[in-house]
Structures are given as C-alpha cells and as structure tokens.
Design a protein around this motif. Structure first.
Motif, mmCIF file in Angstrom:
data_model
loop_
_atom_site.group_PDB
_atom_site.id
_atom_site.type_symbol
_atom_site.label_atom_id
_atom_site.label_comp_id
_atom_site.label_asym_id
_atom_site.label_seq_id
_atom_site.Cartn_x
_atom_site.Cartn_y
_atom_site.Cartn_z
ATOM 1 N N GLU A 29 2.152 1.727 -3.471
ATOM 2 C CA GLU A 29 1.091 2.209 -4.357
ATOM 3 C C GLU A 29 0.815 3.689 -4.125
ATOM 4 O O GLU A 29 0.636 4.467 -5.077
ATOM 5 N N ALA A 30 0.779 4.096 -2.844
ATOM 6 C CA ALA A 30 0.561 5.512 -2.543
ATOM 7 C C ALA A 30 1.710 6.372 -3.068
ATOM 8 O O ALA A 30 1.500 7.485 -3.562
ATOM 9 N N GLU A 31 2.915 5.851 -2.991
ATOM 10 C CA GLU A 31 4.067 6.589 -3.502
ATOM 11 C C GLU A 31 3.979 6.766 -5.018
ATOM 12 O O GLU A 31 4.280 7.833 -5.556
ATOM 13 N N ARG A 32 3.528 5.698 -5.704
ATOM 14 C CA ARG A 32 3.356 5.799 -7.155
ATOM 15 C C ARG A 32 2.281 6.818 -7.515
ATOM 16 O O ARG A 32 2.441 7.600 -8.457
ATOM 17 N N GLU A 33 1.184 6.824 -6.757
ATOM 18 C CA GLU A 33 0.122 7.792 -7.032
ATOM 19 C C GLU A 33 0.604 9.221 -6.777
ATOM 20 O O GLU A 33 0.262 10.148 -7.518
ATOM 21 N N ARG A 34 1.388 9.393 -5.717
ATOM 22 C CA ARG A 34 1.922 10.725 -5.438
ATOM 23 C C ARG A 34 2.803 11.207 -6.578
ATOM 24 O O ARG A 34 2.715 12.365 -7.014
ATOM 25 N N ARG A 35 3.666 10.314 -7.085
ATOM 26 C CA ARG A 35 4.534 10.695 -8.196
ATOM 27 C C ARG A 35 3.726 11.022 -9.441
ATOM 28 O O ARG A 35 4.042 11.974 -10.167
ATOM 29 N N ALA A 36 2.648 10.247 -9.680
ATOM 30 C CA ALA A 36 1.809 10.506 -10.850
ATOM 31 C C ALA A 36 1.139 11.877 -10.758
ATOM 32 O O ALA A 36 1.071 12.628 -11.750
ATOM 33 N N LYS A 37 0.662 12.222 -9.549
ATOM 34 C CA LYS A 37 0.020 13.525 -9.370
ATOM 35 C C LYS A 37 1.024 14.659 -9.544
ATOM 36 O O LYS A 37 0.713 15.692 -10.132
ATOM 37 N N ARG A 75 0.834 -1.210 0.000
ATOM 38 C CA ARG A 75 0.000 0.000 0.000
ATOM 39 C C ARG A 75 0.866 1.255 0.000
ATOM 40 O O ARG A 75 0.545 2.245 -0.662
ATOM 41 N N HIS A 134 1.711 14.995 -13.210
ATOM 42 C CA HIS A 134 0.570 15.620 -13.887
ATOM 43 C C HIS A 134 0.520 17.118 -13.601
ATOM 44 O O HIS A 134 0.289 17.928 -14.512
#
Length: 259
Positions: free
Chosen positions: A181-189, A178, A192
């Motif tokens: 996954e949160a780290e990947r989402e942070r990088r994606a945001k 988890r 973006h």
C-alpha cells in the motif's frame, strides 16, 4: 525294469525342466530395466523384452526409468532477513544408470527425498523473503542444479524443481500488505508530482507565447468569460486589464486636462 526306471525318471525330469525354464523367464517393459546379480555379484543390466534369469543362481531387481514426481514436504525455512516461512516443492527426476541406483544407495527414492528437503532449506536460507517471492524461477534452477550434482553418483538425473507454495504467518502478510500500500501511494505521489511539473512547463510556455502579443491575453480573457457565462453562476467577476482601463480613462478626460 531298467526301461521302466529310465522312463519314470524322464517323466519326472521333463516337467521339472519345463517348470524351471518357465520360472526363469522375465518380461521387462520398455521403461523397465533389470539389474541382474549372479551369486551375489553384479552381472549385467538387462531389458527391455524377454529376459532369462536362472533361479537360485541369479537374482534380478527391476528399475523404472520413467520420470518420478516427488512432493517435498513443507520445510521450515528462515530467510537471510530472519523471516520464518514454510516452503514446499515438487521434484522431477528419473533413473539414468540402473546399476548405480541399486548398488550405490539402499533406497534411491527415500534418499532423493531426504536430500531434496535439505537442499531446499539450505538454498532458500541464503536469500531474503523478497527474493523468494520475486525470483522463484532462479531459485528453482539453483535447487535443481545442486540437487542434480548430489544425486549424480546414484545414477539419478534431476530434470526440474518447482517451488509450489511459500506460506507466511498472518503478521507478515499484513506487513507485506502495508508495504504494498505504501508503495502504491509513493507511485501515486510521484505520478501526481510529475503531472504538476509537466503542467507548470506547459503554462510557462503558454505565458511566454501570450507575453509576445498583449492582444492575445485579452482574447484569452474573453474566451474565459464565455466559458464562465455558460455556467449557472449568479456572480461573474470580470478581470479587466489595467492597460485597457488606462486607455478608457485617458479618452474620457477633458482635452485640456490631457494636455
């Protein structure tokens, strides 16, 4: 009779001496050394090659000088951030002083194994789980240096320590997943948002350039219409500039109204 007695005694002693001489010979290989004790006291280290050991007076203990690969049993370690893990490792060491390895410790293999287990628990317990997973090379070096210093008095040289596995329980594995996954989402945001920022800067520069020449804006309108007309759309909304519409209305008015 005297001649026969001497001959018989010589016939008995000669074979005994030959047997004693052959039993006194030892052959040590290139990677072996012999720690010789004479009447219970340390005498010298012999080898390699042909070695003479007097039976009944001298005793020799063979020592292997090759590197020993020893598996450290899995150890239960509690990290500094209170995470319970199982860690196992492998230790590479060799004997550099046969005299100390035989005299200073009863069984240097067992002693090295036990102290390696203790050192592994102590060193890893001072670090957090993230450090164990990300900085394994530094931890290997720390364990190797501490273990080498402790076994130096035994004539043992620890050449390398490698942590092989760090086993986590299922709940911790899910938590790490988890977190990743949160780290990947942070990088994606972040990526973006960075893209939106760059696009905004580019649009601002384009708007400033178009504002310098109003005709450029009209050409941009026409280019956009060309792109829209290429699509399969039933309705086309054409943005008409107000300044252009004002000029057309001005031309269509009667001359007297314009004055």
């Amino acid at each position: 009779m005297i001649f026969d007695f001497n001959l018989g005694l010589g016939g008995v002693l000669l074979p005994l001496l030959l047997i004693l001489a052959f039993s006194s010979l030892r052959v040590l290989r290139e990677y072996q050394r012999g720690v010789v004790f004479q009447l219970g006291r340390f005498w010298r280290v012999k080898g390699p090659g042909l070695v003479l050991v007097i039976p009944g007076i001298q005793q020799m203990v063979r020592v292997d000088l090759r590197i020993v690969t020893m598996d450290v049993e899995p150890q239960d370690v509690i990290s500094r951030d209170n995470v319970s893990v199982k860690v196992n490792a492998v230790v590479f060491f060799r004997v550099v002083d046969p005299q100390k390895a035989i005299i200073q410790v009863e069984d240097y293999l067992t002693a090295t194994s036990q102290i390696a287990q203790t050192t592994l628990r102590v060193v890893l317990g001072k670090h957090e789980l993230d450090e164990m997973l990300a900085e394994r090379e530094r931890l290997n070096l720390d364990v190797q240096q501490i273990l080498d210093a402790q076994t130096d008095a035994w004539g043992i040289k620890v050449t390398n320590v490698e942590i092989k596995h760090i086993d986590l329980n299922e709940s911790m594995v899910r938590a790490i997943a988890r977190q990743a996954e949160a780290e990947r989402e942070r990088r994606a945001k972040v990526i973006h948002a960075e893209g939106e920022k760059q696009a905004a800067v580019a649009l601002l520069e384009a708007a400033q350039m178009l504002a310098q020449q109003p005709e450029a804006m009209q050409l941009r309108y026409l280019q956009t219409m060309t792109q829209v007309a290429g699509d399969r759309a039933s309705t086309i909304v054409f943005p008409l500039p107000m300044d252009l519409l004002g000029r057309l209305l001005e031309k269509t008015r009667p001359a007297d109204e314009r004055h």
